[in-house]
Motif scaffolding. Sequence first.
Motif, PDB file in Angstrom:
ATOM      1  N   ILE A 151       0.740  -0.973   0.204  1.00  0.00           N
ATOM      2  CA  ILE A 151       0.053   0.386  -0.609  1.00  0.00           C
ATOM      3  C   ILE A 151       0.780   1.209  -0.150  1.00  0.00           C
ATOM      4  CG2 ILE A 151      -2.088  -1.161   1.153  1.00  0.00           C
ATOM      5  CD1 ILE A 151      -0.664  -0.056   3.754  1.00  0.00           C
ATOM      6  N   HIS A 152       0.514   2.430  -0.345  1.00  0.00           N
ATOM      7  CA  HIS A 152       0.999   3.364  -0.266  1.00  0.00           C
ATOM      8  C   HIS A 152       1.542   3.930   1.080  1.00  0.00           C
ATOM      9  CE1 HIS A 152      -0.257   5.655  -3.699  1.00  0.00           C
ATOM     10  NE2 HIS A 152       0.475   6.863  -3.383  1.00  0.00           N
ATOM     11  N   GLY A 153       0.896   3.857   2.140  1.00  0.00           N
ATOM     12  CA  GLY A 153       0.652   4.067   3.114  1.00  0.00           C
ATOM     13  C   GLY A 153       0.227   5.136   4.140  1.00  0.00           C
ATOM     14  N   LEU A 154      -1.009   5.113   3.468  1.00  0.00           N
ATOM     15  CA  LEU A 154      -2.531   6.271   3.885  1.00  0.00           C
ATOM     16  C   LEU A 154      -3.128   5.583   4.989  1.00  0.00           C
ATOM     17  CD1 LEU A 154      -3.567   7.167   0.926  1.00  0.00           C
ATOM     18  CD2 LEU A 154      -2.069   8.653   1.832  1.00  0.00           C
ATOM     19  N   GLU A 155      -3.141   6.432   6.586  1.00  0.00           N
ATOM     20  CA  GLU A 155      -3.728   5.488   7.569  1.00  0.00           C
ATOM     21  C   GLU A 155      -5.386   4.957   7.114  1.00  0.00           C
ATOM     22  OE1 GLU A 155      -2.475   6.058  10.107  1.00  0.00           O
ATOM     23  OE2 GLU A 155      -3.918   4.435  10.765  1.00  0.00           O
ATOM     24  N   LYS A 156      -6.032   5.273   6.627  1.00  0.00           N
ATOM     25  CA  LYS A 156      -6.784   4.597   5.454  1.00  0.00           C
ATOM     26  C   LYS A 156      -6.520   2.660   5.064  1.00  0.00           C
ATOM     27  CE  LYS A 156      -7.414   6.030   0.647  1.00  0.00           C
ATOM     28  NZ  LYS A 156      -8.210   7.212   0.162  1.00  0.00           N
ATOM     29  N   GLU A 157      -5.456   3.196   4.341  1.00  0.00           N
ATOM     30  CA  GLU A 157      -5.060   1.913   3.830  1.00  0.00           C
ATOM     31  C   GLU A 157      -4.590   1.059   5.026  1.00  0.00           C
ATOM     32  OE1 GLU A 157      -2.865   3.016   0.006  1.00  0.00           O
ATOM     33  OE2 GLU A 157      -2.230   3.915   1.644  1.00  0.00           O
ATOM     34  N   ARG A 158      -3.550   1.186   5.650  1.00  0.00           N
ATOM     35  CA  ARG A 158      -2.704   0.471   6.487  1.00  0.00           C
ATOM     36  C   ARG A 158      -4.362  -0.125   7.661  1.00  0.00           C
ATOM     37  NH1 ARG A 158       2.406   2.602   8.484  1.00  0.00           N
ATOM     38  NH2 ARG A 158       3.278   4.202   6.692  1.00  0.00           N
ATOM     39  N   ARG A 159      -5.249   1.247   8.069  1.00  0.00           N
ATOM     40  CA  ARG A 159      -6.723   0.021   9.043  1.00  0.00           C
ATOM     41  C   ARG A 159      -7.177  -0.666   7.874  1.00  0.00           C
ATOM     42  NH1 ARG A 159      -8.079   5.716   9.819  1.00  0.00           N
ATOM     43  NH2 ARG A 159      -9.886   5.066   8.052  1.00  0.00           N
ATOM     44  N   PHE A 160      -7.717  -0.393   6.503  1.00  0.00           N
ATOM     45  CA  PHE A 160      -8.077  -1.728   5.983  1.00  0.00           C
ATOM     46  C   PHE A 160      -7.053  -2.988   6.069  1.00  0.00           C
ATOM     47  CE2 PHE A 160      -9.037  -3.371   1.384  1.00  0.00           C
ATOM     48  CZ  PHE A 160     -10.363  -4.138   2.272  1.00  0.00           C
ATOM     49  N   THR A 161      -5.968  -2.501   5.922  1.00  0.00           N
ATOM     50  CA  THR A 161      -5.142  -3.616   5.336  1.00  0.00           C
ATOM     51  C   THR A 161      -4.832  -4.643   7.244  1.00  0.00           C
ATOM     52  OG1 THR A 161      -3.164  -2.763   5.196  1.00  0.00           O
ATOM     53  CG2 THR A 161      -4.425  -2.836   3.290  1.00  0.00           C
ATOM     54  N   ARG A 162      -4.288  -4.233   7.563  1.00  0.00           N
ATOM     55  CA  ARG A 162      -4.888  -4.897   9.089  1.00  0.00           C
ATOM     56  C   ARG A 162      -6.100  -5.688   9.434  1.00  0.00           C
ATOM     57  NH1 ARG A 162      -1.691  -3.697  13.365  1.00  0.00           N
ATOM     58  NH2 ARG A 162       0.420  -2.451  12.550  1.00  0.00           N
ATOM     59  N   GLN A 163      -6.841  -4.988   8.500  1.00  0.00           N
ATOM     60  CA  GLN A 163      -8.294  -5.846   8.918  1.00  0.00           C
ATOM     61  C   GLN A 163      -8.438  -6.819   8.455  1.00  0.00           C
ATOM     62  OE1 GLN A 163     -11.809  -2.832   7.772  1.00  0.00           O
ATOM     63  NE2 GLN A 163     -11.891  -1.692   9.535  1.00  0.00           N
ATOM     64  N   ILE A 164      -7.612  -6.686   6.938  1.00  0.00           N
ATOM     65  CA  ILE A 164      -8.315  -7.929   5.988  1.00  0.00           C
ATOM     66  C   ILE A 164      -6.643  -9.027   6.786  1.00  0.00           C
ATOM     67  CG2 ILE A 164      -7.172  -9.121   4.041  1.00  0.00           C
ATOM     68  CD1 ILE A 164      -7.532  -6.226   2.501  1.00  0.00           C
ATOM     69  N   GLY A 165      -5.636  -8.155   7.605  1.00  0.00           N
ATOM     70  CA  GLY A 165      -4.886  -9.315   8.381  1.00  0.00           C
ATOM     71  C   GLY A 165      -4.551 -10.141   7.270  1.00  0.00           C
ATOM     72  N   TYR A 166      -3.567 -10.450   6.087  1.00  0.00           N
ATOM     73  CA  TYR A 166      -3.457 -11.378   5.153  1.00  0.00           C
ATOM     74  C   TYR A 166      -2.775 -10.653   4.122  1.00  0.00           C
ATOM     75  CZ  TYR A 166      -2.865 -15.884   3.351  1.00  0.00           C
ATOM     76  OH  TYR A 166      -2.416 -17.273   2.798  1.00  0.00           O
ATOM     77  N   PRO A 167      -1.838 -10.668   3.764  1.00  0.00           N
ATOM     78  CA  PRO A 167      -0.388 -11.940   4.138  1.00  0.00           C
ATOM     79  C   PRO A 167      -0.043 -11.679   5.229  1.00  0.00           C
ATOM     80  CG  PRO A 167      -0.297 -10.903   2.138  1.00  0.00           C
ATOM     81  CD  PRO A 167      -1.164 -11.170   2.206  1.00  0.00           C
ATOM     82  N   ALA A 168       1.352 -11.638   5.898  1.00  0.00           N
ATOM     83  CA  ALA A 168       1.107 -11.914   7.606  1.00  0.00           C
ATOM     84  C   ALA A 168       2.597  -9.901   7.020  1.00  0.00           C
ATOM     85  CB  ALA A 168       2.656 -13.161   7.800  1.00  0.00           C
ATOM     86  N   MET A 169       2.912  -9.932   6.058  1.00  0.00           N
ATOM     87  CA  MET A 169       3.952  -8.601   5.761  1.00  0.00           C
ATOM     88  C   MET A 169       2.969  -7.490   5.004  1.00  0.00           C
ATOM     89  SD  MET A 169       6.442  -6.278   6.178  1.00  0.00           S
ATOM     90  CE  MET A 169       7.971  -7.770   6.761  1.00  0.00           C
TER      91      MET A 169
END
Length: 321
Positions: A151-169
């Motif tokens: 991801i870019h690193g925008l706050e909205k992306e960090r939140r959403f990809t943490r929600q996806i929770g996969y893959p590990a990195m």
Amino acid sequence: MSATNAYPVELEAPDISAYRTGNTGIDYVHTFDSGKPGPDAMINAVIHGNELCGAIAVDYLMKQDIRPTRGKLTVAFVNPEAYLRFDPAHPTKTRFVDEDMNRVWTPERLNGSDSTVELRRARELLPLYDRVERLLDIHSMGTYSDPIMLIHGLEKERRFTRQIGYPAMIACGSGHVEGLRLIEYAPFNDPASDRIACLVECGQHWAKSSADVAIDTALQYLHALDMISAETLAAHRHTAPVEAVTVADVTHGYAIRTDDFFFAENFKGLERFNKAGAVIAVDGGEEIVTPYDDCILVMPNHRAVKGQRAFRLARLSEAAV
Ligand SMILES: [Zn+2]
């Protein structure tokens, strides 16, 4: 093993001919509308024609009748012209037809007068990218790196990809040298917009594991959007759930400067270097070293030549430590 490809092709490219005529008016694009309010979400396969795992994941969703329980889901085979030319005897040849489709997402190229296979297709798909609220763009990599969500690193992306929770990195930032990727196309890269795109690199292009990771990323994405149930996710997942995701910020992208470049080792990606000064590569006789402690090597490209990106470097995100 051919001279040009050291990686066996373990995957079979699914026959997508039956998906040509969809219900959207755009070839190889289908929308499934639950009829209930909810997210307008999209899953992309094969923006790079030789990255088979995305096609396998979308084919799996279609054949297994995995449909959204709310909102609507659009699935797309993004660059079918490249994909349909895939030949397992020459698997590196069909990344694109005329140009890399994941570098064309600038206003200049999209609105300009150039006409390539990839630009024409990009313009055809543009109304979707101007509309969808969530996008998962499925890719794969040149080496046997563990999978990475980019991801870019925008706050909205960090939140959403943490929600996806996969893959590990999760790796935040670009580090690339030319053009714009689809996930960088406005409005996805606009902090003021609530639309979000993410890009998953599922593993080596033709490794069997990359298809399993692609399917599971798609399922976890839909589950994070509450568009499939936990039961559906559990029934279809191919790999173990991830306990905790790690977030890293890309700090550097290294483009090769000379015709005499080589990596210090046959890195596959996500190697961690404890101390600054570790030698990553040598370029024109000059050692390229890690600039800080606890540095992570992201996506080494062993096929890159002068002017192209050879690798990215990332550091663990503060929030993840
Ligand atoms: Zn790709």
